[in-house]
Scaffold this motif. Structure first.
Motif, short mmCIF file in Angstrom:
data_model
loop_
_atom_site.label_atom_id
_atom_site.label_comp_id
_atom_site.label_asym_id
_atom_site.label_seq_id
_atom_site.Cartn_x
_atom_site.Cartn_y
_atom_site.Cartn_z
N UNK A 31 0.84 -1.20 0.00
CA UNK A 31 0.00 0.00 0.00
C UNK A 31 0.88 1.24 0.00
N UNK A 32 0.43 2.27 -0.70
CA UNK A 32 1.18 3.52 -0.82
C UNK A 32 0.25 4.70 -0.54
N UNK A 33 0.70 5.61 0.31
CA UNK A 33 -0.04 6.86 0.55
C UNK A 33 0.95 8.01 0.42
N UNK A 34 0.64 8.93 -0.50
CA UNK A 34 1.59 9.99 -0.81
C UNK A 34 0.97 11.37 -0.66
N UNK A 35 1.83 12.33 -0.36
CA UNK A 35 1.40 13.72 -0.29
C UNK A 35 2.55 14.60 -0.79
N UNK A 36 2.21 15.66 -1.50
CA UNK A 36 3.25 16.54 -2.06
C UNK A 36 2.82 18.00 -1.94
N UNK A 37 3.82 18.88 -1.92
CA UNK A 37 3.60 20.31 -2.06
C UNK A 37 3.94 20.67 -3.50
N UNK A 38 2.94 21.06 -4.27
CA UNK A 38 3.14 21.35 -5.68
C UNK A 38 3.49 22.82 -5.90
N UNK A 57 6.19 13.47 0.75
CA UNK A 57 6.44 12.32 1.63
C UNK A 57 5.54 11.17 1.19
N UNK A 58 6.00 9.96 1.45
CA UNK A 58 5.25 8.75 1.11
C UNK A 58 5.32 7.80 2.29
N UNK A 59 4.18 7.23 2.64
CA UNK A 59 4.12 6.15 3.65
C UNK A 59 3.72 4.88 2.92
N UNK A 60 4.51 3.83 3.13
CA UNK A 60 4.26 2.55 2.45
C UNK A 60 4.11 1.42 3.46
N UNK A 61 3.18 0.53 3.18
CA UNK A 61 2.89 -0.58 4.09
C UNK A 61 3.44 -1.88 3.53
N UNK A 62 4.10 -2.64 4.42
CA UNK A 62 4.65 -3.95 4.05
C UNK A 62 4.05 -5.07 4.92
N UNK A 73 6.44 -0.73 8.12
CA UNK A 73 6.09 0.38 7.25
C UNK A 73 7.34 1.14 6.87
N UNK A 74 7.21 1.88 5.78
CA UNK A 74 8.32 2.72 5.32
C UNK A 74 7.82 4.15 5.17
N UNK A 75 8.65 5.08 5.60
CA UNK A 75 8.32 6.51 5.49
C UNK A 75 9.49 7.19 4.78
N UNK A 76 9.20 7.85 3.66
CA UNK A 76 10.25 8.58 2.96
C UNK A 76 9.86 10.04 2.82
N UNK A 77 10.85 10.93 2.96
CA UNK A 77 10.63 12.38 2.89
C UNK A 77 11.71 12.97 1.99
N UNK A 78 11.31 13.90 1.14
CA UNK A 78 12.25 14.46 0.17
C UNK A 78 11.83 15.89 -0.15
N UNK A 79 12.82 16.72 -0.49
CA UNK A 79 12.52 18.12 -0.78
C UNK A 79 13.64 18.77 -1.57
#
Length: 328
Positions: free
Chosen positions: A197-204, A214-219, A223-229
């Motif tokens: 499962x993937x849940x994503x949010x962005x500032x456009x 950022x993206x939260x992923x379910x395994x 879980x995995x949380x990634x943040x980028x900017x």
């Protein structure tokens, strides 16, 4: 010797050349640029004998065995397929393509022409990523992966002043996710595979690309949380959390120091020495695979590249980021 041509005459190509020249079996023989002036300028600087402004001519050349592609993301698939159709091995900068569909076409071309295609994602080929892989069992059952790569872009200053450079132009399949987020996602895929499962949010930004996200992923059991900017900086490390301890990674894009902090308070430094430039290891791996006659990478596999692209594609869809390549 593996004779290379390069596509793209930017700073990343310069870093590639500097790293690759430390490898005995590397030979730089050709450069492609859209303009003759730039091709000649780059060729003179790096003593490259053959220069091209027509890519098909370089792809057909008997002087070239392999091609390194560092053009804008939106050109990767078309350029790679052209080169592979003429029998050239391809090392393609990350992200390997704009979409998962493009990657499937690239992989098919590699198989049909019996050439090597590899995504140039350096992290997973560095000594300290191998250290992470080898020591991961020490922290017990993995519950969370947290990766962080936030680096303020100098091109954002130009953007704020009204000048939209490639880095913030959706035409070239760019933005924070494609440029920096992939460094968080690709190691995750190599270590843990595809999330359920993937849940994503962005500032456009006004151009339609993401400045940060950022993206939260379910395994299932983790879980995995990634943040980028590209519009803020961060000094937070990344980490893998297990039931017995944590692996702390100073920089996910190029791990320089890696520690295990156990629940009992003991810290173990598992850092390995890195004696070469960061890009050296990906080029060395690529050349060794060619010399072995191996037609698919062992770490940056086609499947790993495809999964990473699918994650980014889903994240873009959820965030409303659309590239021209999505409409093809």
């Amino acid at each position: 010797m593996i004779r290379f041509g390069v596509i793209g005459t930017n700073w990343i190509t310069e870093k590639f050349i500097k790293s690759a020249k430390e490898i005995d079996d590397f030979s730089l023989v050709a450069v492609y640029s859209r303009t003759e002036e730039r091709a000649n300028e780059f060729a003179e600087e790096f003593q490259i004998p053959y220069r091209y402004t027509d890519l098909e001519s370089m792809a057909k050349s008997d002087h070239v065995d392999a091609v390194y592609i560092a053009s804008p993301n939106s050109f990767h698939a078309e350029q790679a397929i052209l080169c592979m159709n003429h029998g050239k091995h391809v090392l393609c900068e990350k992200p390997m393509a704009s979409t998962s569909q493009e990657i499937r076409k690239m992989v098919e071309a590699a198989k049909q022409n019996r050439v090597l295609l590899m995504e140039a994602l350096k992290t997973t080929l560095l000594p300290n990523f191998q250290a992470i892989s080898e020591h991961m069992a020490k922290i017990g059952r993995i519950r969370r992966y947290v990766a962080n790569y936030c680096q303020y872009s100098s091109r954002y200053d130009a953007y704020l002043n009204g000048k939209v450079l490639n880095a913030f132009n959706p035409k070239f399949s760019n933005g924070a996710l494609m440029d920096l987020g992939i460094y968080c996602i690709y190691p995750l895929v190599v270590l843990f595979g595809k999330p359920s499962q993937i849940k994503a949010n962005s500032v456009l930004l006004e151009t339609g690309v993401d400045g940060e996200g950022s993206i939260v992923m379910n395994y299932g059991d983790m879980e995995a949380v990634v943040m980028y900017s590209k519009i803020t900086n961060s000094t937070m490390p990344s980490e893998i959390q297990g039931e017995n301890g944590n692996i702390i990674i100073d920089q996910i894009s190029q791990p320089g120091r890696v520690d295990i902090r156990y629940r009992n308070g003991i810290t173990e430094n598992i850092t390995l020495p890195q004696k070469k430039e960061t890009m050296y290891y990906e080029v060395k791996e690529f050349i060794e695979l060619i010399k072995k006659g191996q037609l698919e990478p062992t770490i940056n596999t086609h499947q790993n590249s495809l999964i990473a692209a699918e994650i980014m594609e889903e994240a873009r869809q959820q965030s409303g980021i659309v590239f021209p390549a999505d409409r093809k």
